[in-house]
Design a protein around this motif. Sequence first.
Motif, PDB file in Angstrom:
ATOM      1  N   LEU A   1       1.126  -1.525  -0.152  1.00  0.00           N
ATOM      2  CA  LEU A   1       0.285   0.212  -0.254  1.00  0.00           C
ATOM      3  C   LEU A   1       0.758   0.934  -0.226  1.00  0.00           C
ATOM      4  O   LEU A   1       0.017   2.389  -1.013  1.00  0.00           O
ATOM      5  CB  LEU A   1      -1.237   0.048   1.045  1.00  0.00           C
ATOM      6  N   HIS A   2       1.649   1.295   0.712  1.00  0.00           N
ATOM      7  CA  HIS A   2       2.962   2.234   0.623  1.00  0.00           C
ATOM      8  C   HIS A   2       3.776   2.072  -0.609  1.00  0.00           C
ATOM      9  O   HIS A   2       3.320   3.565  -1.116  1.00  0.00           O
ATOM     10  CB  HIS A   2       4.060   2.590   1.765  1.00  0.00           C
TER      11      HIS A   2
ATOM     12  N   ASP B   1      -1.812  12.182 -13.157  1.00  0.00           N
ATOM     13  CA  ASP B   1      -2.714  12.133 -13.941  1.00  0.00           C
ATOM     14  C   ASP B   1      -4.063  13.354 -12.597  1.00  0.00           C
ATOM     15  O   ASP B   1      -4.154  14.014 -12.914  1.00  0.00           O
ATOM     16  CB  ASP B   1      -3.533  11.586 -14.134  1.00  0.00           C
ATOM     17  N   ASN B   2      -3.599  12.999 -11.133  1.00  0.00           N
ATOM     18  CA  ASN B   2      -4.429  13.165 -10.621  1.00  0.00           C
ATOM     19  C   ASN B   2      -3.823  14.022  -9.736  1.00  0.00           C
ATOM     20  O   ASN B   2      -2.630  13.583  -8.393  1.00  0.00           O
ATOM     21  CB  ASN B   2      -5.316  12.920  -9.096  1.00  0.00           C
ATOM     22  N   ARG B   3      -2.958  15.463  -9.473  1.00  0.00           N
ATOM     23  CA  ARG B   3      -2.231  16.435  -8.776  1.00  0.00           C
ATOM     24  C   ARG B   3      -2.861  16.742  -7.575  1.00  0.00           C
ATOM     25  O   ARG B   3      -2.175  16.930  -6.194  1.00  0.00           O
ATOM     26  CB  ARG B   3      -2.578  17.622  -9.334  1.00  0.00           C
ATOM     27  N   TYR B   4      -4.123  16.018  -6.775  1.00  0.00           N
ATOM     28  CA  TYR B   4      -4.478  16.328  -6.139  1.00  0.00           C
ATOM     29  C   TYR B   4      -4.363  15.320  -4.514  1.00  0.00           C
ATOM     30  O   TYR B   4      -3.491  15.530  -3.846  1.00  0.00           O
ATOM     31  CB  TYR B   4      -6.666  16.181  -5.565  1.00  0.00           C
ATOM     32  N   LEU B   5      -4.225  14.184  -5.664  1.00  0.00           N
ATOM     33  CA  LEU B   5      -3.016  13.445  -4.389  1.00  0.00           C
ATOM     34  C   LEU B   5      -1.768  13.694  -3.937  1.00  0.00           C
ATOM     35  O   LEU B   5      -1.198  13.487  -2.817  1.00  0.00           O
ATOM     36  CB  LEU B   5      -2.849  12.211  -5.768  1.00  0.00           C
ATOM     37  N   ALA B   6      -1.149  14.236  -4.676  1.00  0.00           N
ATOM     38  CA  ALA B   6       0.695  14.342  -4.875  1.00  0.00           C
ATOM     39  C   ALA B   6       0.344  15.999  -3.572  1.00  0.00           C
ATOM     40  O   ALA B   6       1.503  15.813  -2.788  1.00  0.00           O
ATOM     41  CB  ALA B   6       1.267  15.645  -5.520  1.00  0.00           C
ATOM     42  N   GLY B   7      -0.197  16.495  -3.179  1.00  0.00           N
ATOM     43  CA  GLY B   7      -0.584  17.789  -2.790  1.00  0.00           C
ATOM     44  C   GLY B   7      -1.709  17.623  -1.031  1.00  0.00           C
ATOM     45  O   GLY B   7      -2.230  18.226  -0.301  1.00  0.00           O
ATOM     46  N   SER B   8      -2.369  16.630  -1.294  1.00  0.00           N
ATOM     47  CA  SER B   8      -3.234  16.512  -0.619  1.00  0.00           C
ATOM     48  C   SER B   8      -2.861  16.106   1.476  1.00  0.00           C
ATOM     49  O   SER B   8      -2.051  15.090   1.474  1.00  0.00           O
ATOM     50  CB  SER B   8      -4.019  14.842  -0.834  1.00  0.00           C
ATOM     51  N   PRO B   9      -3.209  17.526   1.602  1.00  0.00           N
ATOM     52  CA  PRO B   9      -2.884  16.441   3.523  1.00  0.00           C
ATOM     53  C   PRO B   9      -3.401  15.463   4.185  1.00  0.00           C
ATOM     54  O   PRO B   9      -2.683  14.832   5.023  1.00  0.00           O
ATOM     55  CB  PRO B   9      -3.546  17.635   3.933  1.00  0.00           C
TER      56      PRO B   9
ATOM     57  N   ALA C   1       1.181   6.868  -6.205  1.00  0.00           N
ATOM     58  CA  ALA C   1       0.614   8.176  -6.830  1.00  0.00           C
ATOM     59  C   ALA C   1       0.393   9.203  -6.314  1.00  0.00           C
ATOM     60  O   ALA C   1       0.229  10.263  -7.589  1.00  0.00           O
ATOM     61  CB  ALA C   1      -1.106   6.802  -6.142  1.00  0.00           C
ATOM     62  N   ARG C   2       1.159   9.341  -5.784  1.00  0.00           N
ATOM     63  CA  ARG C   2       1.708  11.184  -5.443  1.00  0.00           C
ATOM     64  C   ARG C   2       3.140  11.393  -5.625  1.00  0.00           C
ATOM     65  O   ARG C   2       3.204  11.987  -5.983  1.00  0.00           O
ATOM     66  CB  ARG C   2       2.060  11.589  -3.621  1.00  0.00           C
ATOM     67  N   PHE C   3       4.464  10.817  -6.421  1.00  0.00           N
ATOM     68  CA  PHE C   3       5.389  11.447  -6.597  1.00  0.00           C
ATOM     69  C   PHE C   3       5.513  10.240  -8.718  1.00  0.00           C
ATOM     70  O   PHE C   3       6.960  10.933  -8.967  1.00  0.00           O
ATOM     71  CB  PHE C   3       7.055  10.477  -5.849  1.00  0.00           C
ATOM     72  N   HIS C   4       4.915  10.140  -9.050  1.00  0.00           N
ATOM     73  CA  HIS C   4       5.150   9.710 -10.797  1.00  0.00           C
ATOM     74  C   HIS C   4       4.889  10.988 -11.542  1.00  0.00           C
ATOM     75  O   HIS C   4       4.630  11.626 -11.350  1.00  0.00           O
ATOM     76  CB  HIS C   4       3.721   8.714 -11.008  1.00  0.00           C
ATOM     77  N   GLU C   5       5.913  10.085 -12.045  1.00  0.00           N
ATOM     78  CA  GLU C   5       6.638  11.794 -13.291  1.00  0.00           C
ATOM     79  C   GLU C   5       5.222  12.088 -13.802  1.00  0.00           C
ATOM     80  O   GLU C   5       5.393  13.122 -14.153  1.00  0.00           O
ATOM     81  CB  GLU C   5       7.708  11.530 -13.997  1.00  0.00           C
ATOM     82  N   GLY C   6       4.519  11.620 -14.044  1.00  0.00           N
ATOM     83  CA  GLY C   6       3.479  11.571 -14.945  1.00  0.00           C
ATOM     84  C   GLY C   6       2.262  12.068 -14.343  1.00  0.00           C
ATOM     85  O   GLY C   6       0.646  11.565 -14.867  1.00  0.00           O
TER      86      GLY C   6
END
Length: 126
Positions: free
Chosen positions: A17-18, A31-39, A24-29
């Motif tokens: 899961l980690h 798709d969902n930028r919300y995941l990268a910056g979601s608190p 999902a959060r650090f993939h170069e391309g």
Amino acid sequence: MDNTIFEISDYYELLNLHKALLEARFHEGIDNRYLAGSPIIAQIHKRIISSLISMELSRKGSESWSEWIKISNRKDYLERAIDNIINLESWDNDSEKNEIVKTYISPFVATDEEIEEIIEQIDLKN
């Protein structure tokens, strides 16, 4: 809403899961930028790492995560986090920059000095 609890007690399920969250959060391309910056996602990811550390300590008597979680040891993830932050419209708000950086690099950790250096890097690129 009921009080259903989702629980993972298997080390390898939690580890995977980690890994999925990292992808999902650090993939170069991404798709969902919300995941990268979601608190919320950042906090969940930190809790997963904390659980993995505890599980490893109880299984092996030691843990190998202490160096892994330092963002200074993961330049690849740091660069992706910086790229994602550069695209933020809210970056101009100085009072939020520390928290934004911490959220985007989570589950990795950085010293206060490293966070200041990251902020300076982003400011130069913006």
